[in-house]
Design a protein around this motif. Structure first.
Motif, PDB file in Angstrom:
ATOM      1  N   THR A 145       0.843  -1.195   0.000  1.00  0.00           N
ATOM      2  CA  THR A 145       0.000   0.000   0.000  1.00  0.00           C
ATOM      3  C   THR A 145       0.873   1.238   0.000  1.00  0.00           C
ATOM      4  O   THR A 145       1.874   1.296   0.715  1.00  0.00           O
ATOM      5  CB  THR A 145      -0.895   0.016   1.259  1.00  0.00           C
ATOM      6  N   TRP A 146       0.480   2.217  -0.811  1.00  0.00           N
ATOM      7  CA  TRP A 146       1.174   3.501  -0.850  1.00  0.00           C
ATOM      8  C   TRP A 146       0.230   4.586  -0.389  1.00  0.00           C
ATOM      9  O   TRP A 146      -0.925   4.639  -0.817  1.00  0.00           O
ATOM     10  CB  TRP A 146       1.662   3.808  -2.269  1.00  0.00           C
ATOM     11  N   ILE A 147       0.712   5.441   0.492  1.00  0.00           N
ATOM     12  CA  ILE A 147      -0.101   6.534   1.036  1.00  0.00           C
ATOM     13  C   ILE A 147       0.602   7.842   0.691  1.00  0.00           C
ATOM     14  O   ILE A 147       1.784   8.016   0.998  1.00  0.00           O
ATOM     15  CB  ILE A 147      -0.247   6.400   2.565  1.00  0.00           C
ATOM     16  N   LEU A 148      -0.117   8.757   0.067  1.00  0.00           N
ATOM     17  CA  LEU A 148       0.430  10.062  -0.294  1.00  0.00           C
ATOM     18  C   LEU A 148       0.102  11.044   0.824  1.00  0.00           C
ATOM     19  O   LEU A 148      -1.065  11.297   1.115  1.00  0.00           O
ATOM     20  CB  LEU A 148      -0.168  10.535  -1.621  1.00  0.00           C
ATOM     21  N   LYS A 149       1.155  11.570   1.465  1.00  0.00           N
ATOM     22  CA  LYS A 149       0.965  12.458   2.614  1.00  0.00           C
ATOM     23  C   LYS A 149       1.645  13.797   2.358  1.00  0.00           C
ATOM     24  O   LYS A 149       2.683  13.858   1.698  1.00  0.00           O
ATOM     25  CB  LYS A 149       1.570  11.833   3.870  1.00  0.00           C
ATOM     26  N   PRO A 150       1.078  14.878   2.911  1.00  0.00           N
ATOM     27  CA  PRO A 150       1.733  16.191   2.792  1.00  0.00           C
ATOM     28  C   PRO A 150       3.102  16.181   3.453  1.00  0.00           C
ATOM     29  O   PRO A 150       3.311  15.511   4.464  1.00  0.00           O
ATOM     30  CB  PRO A 150       0.782  17.129   3.539  1.00  0.00           C
ATOM     31  N   ASP A 151       4.033  16.936   2.854  1.00  0.00           N
ATOM     32  CA  ASP A 151       5.394  16.993   3.373  1.00  0.00           C
ATOM     33  C   ASP A 151       5.998  18.347   3.037  1.00  0.00           C
ATOM     34  O   ASP A 151       5.589  18.995   2.071  1.00  0.00           O
ATOM     35  CB  ASP A 151       6.230  15.869   2.747  1.00  0.00           C
ATOM     36  N   ASP A 152       6.963  18.774   3.818  1.00  0.00           N
ATOM     37  CA  ASP A 152       7.612  20.056   3.579  1.00  0.00           C
ATOM     38  C   ASP A 152       8.574  20.017   2.396  1.00  0.00           C
ATOM     39  O   ASP A 152       8.865  21.048   1.798  1.00  0.00           O
ATOM     40  CB  ASP A 152       8.362  20.515   4.835  1.00  0.00           C
ATOM     41  N   LEU A 181       3.789  22.246   1.476  1.00  0.00           N
ATOM     42  CA  LEU A 181       3.564  22.461   0.049  1.00  0.00           C
ATOM     43  C   LEU A 181       3.857  21.218  -0.776  1.00  0.00           C
ATOM     44  O   LEU A 181       3.399  21.106  -1.906  1.00  0.00           O
ATOM     45  CB  LEU A 181       4.426  23.623  -0.458  1.00  0.00           C
ATOM     46  N   GLY A 182       4.634  20.297  -0.243  1.00  0.00           N
ATOM     47  CA  GLY A 182       5.029  19.118  -0.998  1.00  0.00           C
ATOM     48  C   GLY A 182       4.294  17.870  -0.547  1.00  0.00           C
ATOM     49  O   GLY A 182       3.393  17.914   0.293  1.00  0.00           O
ATOM     50  N   TRP A 183       4.705  16.758  -1.144  1.00  0.00           N
ATOM     51  CA  TRP A 183       4.091  15.463  -0.871  1.00  0.00           C
ATOM     52  C   TRP A 183       5.174  14.405  -0.765  1.00  0.00           C
ATOM     53  O   TRP A 183       6.256  14.553  -1.332  1.00  0.00           O
ATOM     54  CB  TRP A 183       3.128  15.083  -1.991  1.00  0.00           C
ATOM     55  N   LYS A 184       4.853  13.317  -0.069  1.00  0.00           N
ATOM     56  CA  LYS A 184       5.753  12.169  -0.022  1.00  0.00           C
ATOM     57  C   LYS A 184       4.926  10.892   0.000  1.00  0.00           C
ATOM     58  O   LYS A 184       3.784  10.873   0.471  1.00  0.00           O
ATOM     59  CB  LYS A 184       6.671  12.230   1.197  1.00  0.00           C
ATOM     60  N   TRP A 185       5.508   9.852  -0.553  1.00  0.00           N
ATOM     61  CA  TRP A 185       4.871   8.542  -0.524  1.00  0.00           C
ATOM     62  C   TRP A 185       5.343   7.794   0.708  1.00  0.00           C
ATOM     63  O   TRP A 185       6.531   7.742   0.981  1.00  0.00           O
ATOM     64  CB  TRP A 185       5.240   7.727  -1.767  1.00  0.00           C
ATOM     65  N   GLU A 186       4.417   7.212   1.439  1.00  0.00           N
ATOM     66  CA  GLU A 186       4.738   6.318   2.542  1.00  0.00           C
ATOM     67  C   GLU A 186       4.171   4.957   2.210  1.00  0.00           C
ATOM     68  O   GLU A 186       3.057   4.850   1.695  1.00  0.00           O
ATOM     69  CB  GLU A 186       4.137   6.824   3.859  1.00  0.00           C
ATOM     70  N   GLU A 187       4.946   3.947   2.488  1.00  0.00           N
ATOM     71  CA  GLU A 187       4.473   2.589   2.212  1.00  0.00           C
ATOM     72  C   GLU A 187       3.930   1.962   3.486  1.00  0.00           C
ATOM     73  O   GLU A 187       4.330   2.319   4.591  1.00  0.00           O
ATOM     74  CB  GLU A 187       5.588   1.741   1.603  1.00  0.00           C
ATOM     75  N   ASP A 188       3.023   1.017   3.289  1.00  0.00           N
ATOM     76  CA  ASP A 188       2.384   0.352   4.422  1.00  0.00           C
ATOM     77  C   ASP A 188       1.934  -1.026   3.964  1.00  0.00           C
ATOM     78  O   ASP A 188       1.947  -1.342   2.770  1.00  0.00           O
ATOM     79  CB  ASP A 188       1.189   1.187   4.897  1.00  0.00           C
ATOM     80  N   PHE A 189       1.505  -1.814   4.895  1.00  0.00           N
ATOM     81  CA  PHE A 189       0.975  -3.134   4.590  1.00  0.00           C
ATOM     82  C   PHE A 189      -0.513  -3.154   4.880  1.00  0.00           C
ATOM     83  O   PHE A 189      -0.951  -2.721   5.941  1.00  0.00           O
ATOM     84  CB  PHE A 189       1.670  -4.220   5.421  1.00  0.00           C
ATOM     85  N   THR A 190      -1.292  -3.640   3.934  1.00  0.00           N
ATOM     86  CA  THR A 190      -2.723  -3.822   4.112  1.00  0.00           C
ATOM     87  C   THR A 190      -3.031  -5.301   3.973  1.00  0.00           C
ATOM     88  O   THR A 190      -2.687  -5.925   2.962  1.00  0.00           O
ATOM     89  CB  THR A 190      -3.519  -3.032   3.044  1.00  0.00           C
TER      90      THR A 190
END
Length: 166
Positions: A67-74, A117-126
């Motif tokens: 799973t990939w989660i798109l989260k706000p990041d600096d 203002l930016g974004w980052k991908w975080e991975e997870d397990f579902t």
């Protein structure tokens, strides 16, 4: 994105004449509008770039993650042009905050600056294994034995008749 670019283009035309403005209220309004527009532009374009990167394929650090989660990041990780626009947005918003403290413009600028203002991908397990049903046969739960007892008793509306005398 096209509407944001139109707004930015209109505001950018006034950038050269900003220093000629003598009314502080107009300067604060312009700086806030330009800063917020640039911030939205950077967020939108970097979001689209992150989605494009995902379409090309993302490699998970941990092979079990699915799973990939798109989260706000600096951090702006999708291009130096967007990083420069982010710096410009910060310059305008910080200028509002510094030159017009304790005003509604400064409050709005602070709120805008508090959001990354930016974004980052975080991975997870579902866990995608099917859930076990109670009766074990994979079918839905059986209906209650007596549905009629569970139905709501509703009062029947009385017939309303009107009589008119002619």
């Amino acid at each position: 994105e096209p509407k944001i670019n139109l707004l930015y283009d209109v505001l950018a035309k006034g950038e050269a004449d900003r220093e000629k403005e003598t009314v502080l209220r107009w300067k604060a309004g312009y700086d806030l509008a330009m800063g917020r527009t640039l911030a939205v532009k950077v967020r939108t374009e970097s979001y689209n770039a992150m989605l494009a990167a995902a379409k090309r394929g993302l490699k998970a650090k941990d092979p079990k993650n699915n799973t990939w989660i798109l989260k706000p990041d600096d951090e702006i990780s999708v291009g130096s042009a967007l990083a420069k626009l982010a710096d410009k947005a910060g310059m305008y918003l910080n200028r509002v905050k510094d030159e017009h403290p304790d005003t509604p413009w400064a409050l709005l600028a602070e709120r805008e600056l508090s959001e990354p203002l930016g974004w980052k991908w975080e991975e997870d397990f579902t866990d995608l294994t099917p859930r076990n049903t109670r009766n074990g046969n994979g079918n839905a739960n059986p209906a209650p034995a007596n549905d009629a007892r569970r139905m709501l008793q509703r009062a029947r509306p009385e017939a309303v008749a009107t009589v008119s005398s002619a």
